[in-house]
Write an enzyme that holds these catalytic residues in place. Sequence first.
Site, short mmCIF file in Angstrom:
data_model
loop_
_atom_site.label_atom_id
_atom_site.label_comp_id
_atom_site.label_asym_id
_atom_site.label_seq_id
_atom_site.Cartn_x
_atom_site.Cartn_y
_atom_site.Cartn_z
CG ASP A 42 4.75 2.20 6.94
OD1 ASP A 42 3.96 2.57 6.05
OD2 ASP A 42 4.43 1.37 7.82
CG HIS A 84 -0.36 0.02 2.53
ND1 HIS A 84 0.13 -1.13 3.14
CD2 HIS A 84 -0.14 1.02 3.42
CE1 HIS A 84 0.62 -0.83 4.33
NE2 HIS A 84 0.47 0.48 4.52
CG HIS A 124 -0.07 4.31 4.83
ND1 HIS A 124 -0.82 3.50 5.67
CD2 HIS A 124 -0.87 5.38 4.53
CE1 HIS A 124 -2.02 4.05 5.87
NE2 HIS A 124 -2.06 5.19 5.19
#
Length: 291
Positions: free
Chosen positions: A76, A72, A74
């Site tokens: 991180d 995904h 994000h």
Amino acid sequence: VKPLDASIVFLGTCSMRPSPTRNVSGNAIRIGREWTIVDCGEGTQHQILKCASHSNCARISPGNITRILITHLHGDRCFGLPGLMRLIDNAVAAMVNDPTGSKRKRAKGPKESKDDEENYNGQGSNEKIVHIVGPRGLRNMIRANLISSCTGISFRFRVDELWTERDVRQHQGMQQNSNGSAHFATVFGLANHPSEVAGMDVHPNPDSTWTIPTHPAGGPMAASWRLCAAPLQHTIDSVGYVFMEGPQRGSLNVTQALRGQLLTDENKAYQKTMGISNPLQLLGFLQKGES
């Protein structure tokens, strides 16, 4: 059965909050000579470099990274992508300019072999393709990073996006987000990066999973493995990846005890009634998957 020629290295297990001893998310999976990176948080390239000097870590050859899978968008999970692509670029350039490896001096990891260097020997950098896969919006994110920073990449890369049913409907103008806005991937459009190969918008299967397209350059892993993905619950679109090994024909371990069991007088007599003159013929049937 021949042992599976594969391994995994955890490059980061600390999710969104790195610590002095743990990096944000990243994993390296080796199948044969090919490496696949699953998630690439900030600092992933440094973790790969550290593996080269760590006595208990398999050395990851950046020039042999053929796939990058993002779960995904994000930070991180993907903020390390530009740096990793530059690391791969440097490794490929070194292989092209010094195919024998005579000029490269570096620490060798415990599992490094000359085969790691030979995978792309003799190939021009334009012949290497890195296959990048992730949710919708990944393509724009990579373009924005590379183009705005004037980052050149000598190898080619292809970005395939995994679209949900909602993504497909939004693209067709049939649905907006719940707040009435458009998907952020459509807010701006960027031209292809000069090294980018046109990617695919992968629509979901009827069961909402995705079949990952094979690597555009093929290769041993593409010939014997299938990659699939399925949606995961998260605050943004997220997917999990499945590595599916194709059927492998093994070899039978014919021990003396097994031969003795097959060649008993009782078994010989029974097999003759089945039209088999030599019970050892059964091993050939089993080897072919017959019963």
